[in-house]
Design an enzyme around this catalytic site. Structure first.
Site, short mmCIF file in Angstrom:
data_model
loop_
_atom_site.label_atom_id
_atom_site.label_comp_id
_atom_site.label_asym_id
_atom_site.label_seq_id
_atom_site.Cartn_x
_atom_site.Cartn_y
_atom_site.Cartn_z
N ARG A 52 -20.27 -55.51 -32.74
CA ARG A 52 -19.81 -56.64 -33.53
C ARG A 52 -20.69 -56.79 -34.77
O ARG A 52 -21.84 -56.39 -34.78
CB ARG A 52 -19.89 -57.93 -32.73
N ASP A 54 -21.59 -60.19 -37.41
CA ASP A 54 -21.42 -61.63 -37.50
C ASP A 54 -20.68 -62.03 -38.77
O ASP A 54 -20.49 -61.23 -39.69
CB ASP A 54 -22.78 -62.32 -37.48
N TYR A 112 -28.83 -49.79 -40.13
CA TYR A 112 -28.53 -51.02 -40.84
C TYR A 112 -29.39 -51.08 -42.09
O TYR A 112 -30.52 -50.58 -42.11
CB TYR A 112 -28.84 -52.25 -39.98
N ARG A 208 -31.81 -58.97 -38.43
CA ARG A 208 -32.08 -60.15 -39.27
C ARG A 208 -33.41 -60.79 -38.90
O ARG A 208 -34.13 -61.31 -39.78
CB ARG A 208 -30.94 -61.15 -39.15
#
Length: 263
Positions: A52, A54, A112, A208
Site C-alpha cells: 500500500r 498512503d 523508496y 517517513r
C-alpha cells in the site's frame, strides 16, 4: 475459459487519492484501476499490489497482479488502460506471468525516495511533490546517522503503532542522500535533497519515520547517535519524528530473477 495472471507496472501522483487501497470515504488508486479493468475486460477483477501507499504518497513504479479470462494480449492493455485512466495514473507495462506469481509475496527488495526542499520559502510549484524544510540542514550529520540504518535490524522504533505485522526485522541495503543546488540566480533558492532507501521490505510509515529522524539530526535537534539508540531500543512507544506524505515516492519494486520482464 482458462484463467491467466497479468502483472501490471504503473505510476501515479498520489495527491488526489486517499492512498492506494480501496477506501469507503474517498478515491483510491486501486478503485480507479479496477474500474478501468472492468470496462476493458468485461468482468470484475481485483488487483493485488506489492504494498500500500498512503494518502498523498506517489509511485514511480508500483506493481500489481490480477487474474482474468480475457484473451486480450497483455501489451494491448497498456494503451487501452491509459485511454480511460485519469491523467495522474499511468500504466507502464503489462505482462503475462505464471499463476503462482504474487505481486506482494514475491518481492525481493523495494526502493523508496523522499524529496526535501531545503530553503527559506516554499515553492508553490512542487508543494505536492516535496517536503519544505526552512531550517538549514547539516547533510554530513544526516549521512552519518543514516549509516546506522544499514544492515539487519528490528525497526520497531521506526514504524507506526498501527503496524499489524509481528516481525519487524528488516534489512536495509542502501541509504543515500543526494543534494542539488537549485537555481542560484533566482533569489531564495536553496537545496533539492533526495533520500534513497533500498531494502528487502519496509514497515508502515517506516521510511517517513527514518527520514524524520534524519531531518531532526540535520536540524541539530537530535544527536547522530540518537538514531542508534532508537534502533537498539526497539520500542514502538518512544517519541518519533514523522514527515508528511507528499515527499515520498515508491521508486522501484524488484522480484526474483526468474520473474518475467516488465518491471
Amino acid at each position: 475459459m482458462e484463467e491467466r495472471k497479468i502483472k501490471l507496472t504503473f505510476g501515479y501522483q498520489g495527491t488526489a487519492y486517499y492512498g492506494f487501497q480501496r477506501q469507503n470515504n474517498g478515491p483510491s488508486i486501486q478503485a480507479e484501476i479496477e474500474k478501468v479493468l472492468k470496462h476493458i475486460l468485461r468482468h470484475e477483477t481485483k488487483i493485488v499490489a506489492s504494498g500500500r501507499t498512503d494518502s498523498g504518497v506517489h509511485a514511480r513504479e508500483q506493481v500489481a497482479h490480477f487474474v482474468t479470462t480475457s484473451r486480450i494480449p497483455a501489451d494491448r492493455l497498456v494503451p487501452a488502460m491509459n485511454t480511460f485512466l485519469p491523467d495522474d495514473i499511468v500504466v507502464l507495462h503489462a505482462v503475462d506471468v505464471p499463476m503462482d506469481f504474487h505481486a506482494r509475496y514475491d518481492v525481493t527488495e523495494k526502493t523508496y525516495k523522499y524529496r526535501i526542499l531545503n530553503q527559506d520559502t516554499p515553492d508553490p510549484f512542487i508543494r505536492d511533490w516535496a517536503y519544505h524544510v526552512k531550517a538549514p540542514l547539516d547533510i554530513e550529520k544526516m549521512r552519518a546517522a543514516a549509516a546506522y540504518f544499514l544492515g539487519t535490524h528490528d525497526f520497531t522504533s521506526f514504524c507506526s503503532m498501527r503496524t499489524q505485522v509481528e516481525d519487524k526485522v528488516r534489512t536495509i541495503y542502501e541509504v543515500t542522500i543526494e543534494v542539488t543546488q537549485r537555481d542560484k540566480f533566482v533569489p531564495g533558492q536553496g537545496l533539492d535533497i533526495w533520500l534513497t532507501f533500498r531494502g528487502n521490505g519496509f514497515l508502515y510509515n517506516m521510511v517517513r519515520m527514518m527520514t524524520g529522524a534524519l531531518v531532526e539530526v540535520g536540524k541539530g535537534r537530535w544527536e547522530v547517535d540518537y538514531v542508534k539508540w532508537m534502533l537498539e531500543a526497539k520500542n514502538g512507544t518512544i517519541a518519533k519524528a514523522n514527515v508528511p506524505p507528499q515527499g515520498l515516492y515508491l521508486w522501484k519494486v524488484e522480484y526474483r530473477k526468474s520473474t518475467p520482464p516488465g518491471v
